[in-house]
Motif scaffolding. Sequence first.
Motif, short mmCIF file in Angstrom:
data_model
loop_
_atom_site.label_atom_id
_atom_site.label_comp_id
_atom_site.label_asym_id
_atom_site.label_seq_id
_atom_site.Cartn_x
_atom_site.Cartn_y
_atom_site.Cartn_z
N GLN A 287 -0.42 -23.02 22.91
CA GLN A 287 -1.92 -23.32 22.43
C GLN A 287 -2.11 -22.73 21.61
N LEU B 232 -12.98 -27.02 20.01
CA LEU B 232 -13.63 -26.51 18.95
C LEU B 232 -13.93 -27.32 17.85
N LEU C 289 -12.06 -15.78 17.16
CA LEU C 289 -11.12 -17.04 18.60
C LEU C 289 -11.13 -15.58 19.37
N ARG D 113 -8.79 -25.49 26.59
CA ARG D 113 -9.61 -25.64 25.48
C ARG D 113 -8.52 -25.90 24.69
N GLY D 114 -8.79 -26.64 23.89
CA GLY D 114 -7.67 -27.08 22.81
C GLY D 114 -8.73 -27.34 21.43
N GLY D 115 -7.74 -27.59 20.27
CA GLY D 115 -8.72 -28.37 19.18
C GLY D 115 -9.59 -29.22 18.81
N ASP E 57 -9.67 -15.59 23.08
CA ASP E 57 -9.29 -15.84 24.55
C ASP E 57 -9.19 -15.49 25.65
N GLU F 236 -2.00 -24.15 18.16
CA GLU F 236 -2.94 -25.62 17.77
C GLU F 236 -4.22 -24.85 17.37
N LEU F 237 -4.96 -23.38 18.44
CA LEU F 237 -5.94 -23.67 18.21
C LEU F 237 -5.99 -23.12 16.92
N ALA G 189 -12.49 -19.33 24.01
CA ALA G 189 -12.36 -20.38 23.01
C ALA G 189 -11.39 -21.59 23.35
N TRP G 190 -9.82 -20.36 24.02
CA TRP G 190 -8.90 -21.12 25.03
C TRP G 190 -8.63 -22.06 26.28
#
Length: 308
Positions: free
Chosen positions: A183, A155, A172, A150-152, A174, A186-187, A141-142
């Motif tokens: 980070q 998603l 989620l 990767r970020g919000g 990582d 944020e996500l 996910a990250w």
Amino acid sequence: MPTDARIREIAPRLTFQSHRVPTEVKVELVRRLVDAGLRTFELSSFVRPDLIPGLADAEDVFARVPRVSGLGLGCCVGNTRGLMRAVDSGADTASFLLSADEDFARANIGRSTTDSLAELERMAAYASDHDIVLGTYVIFAWGGPTGPARGGADLERLAGRLLDIGVDHWILADSSGYAAPPQIRELVGAALNHIPAENLTVQIHDARGMGLAALLPLLDLGVRNIDTTLAGSGGHPAMPGSQGGGVCTEDAVQLLELSGVRTGIDLPRLIDTANWLATEVGAPCKGFVRHTGLVPRGETAGRLAFSW
């Protein structure tokens, strides 16, 4: 005992998918962890044995683990057939293996992310008629395993589709250990715009040494469901030689308890089990507290109070 964080132990799946051991060893691990106070597990995966041969005994493991009050047994699934096996084995929850990384998706379950979402929709229809909670991973996910972070916003591309399908329990992950606390915030914050905190689990892997730093920000955000791995063990056949372990359970429990967060877990027993896993089973393990010992507790330690 009331708890402030729910630790779900995933070593029975994450460790043994890459470190093959007899079924009785897996059952013994769960027994020891139950004795230490753990009640929630990701026990195995119902996936193709040619892709993950170390978990080909999933049905036997589910049949043989000790049943105690409050026990929650989860698993991973890769398709509808796997979900059917999970239902037949008595799993309480099943999490679909959805990867945010296309290359890993193909290596892990043999299909693209887009095709995986179509399969998940078929699985959701099946789960609605059976006594099981179907959720989904968002693996990498990250970011990772080799691609950029990767970020919000990334998603968001999945979130609407997952809700349309009717899947609102997410893990989620990582999976490559990309995320520092900013980070993480944020996500996770982006996910909480779509689902309630009680439906969200976060699984941090410690490949880059930032895993423990993620835990307290999760509590600040109201997330109580945390996946960890005994002795920081784990790996994946599709990523040979990688540092695939999750955040070390015994290190996480010590950090949380010293921060005033109740886990309901007996830490000395947990450390004994981590050492058993490392020595008698021979699984590749990491972690700190089992080597250095517990932080000594004084008379005032139990009187510290924190509100999360």
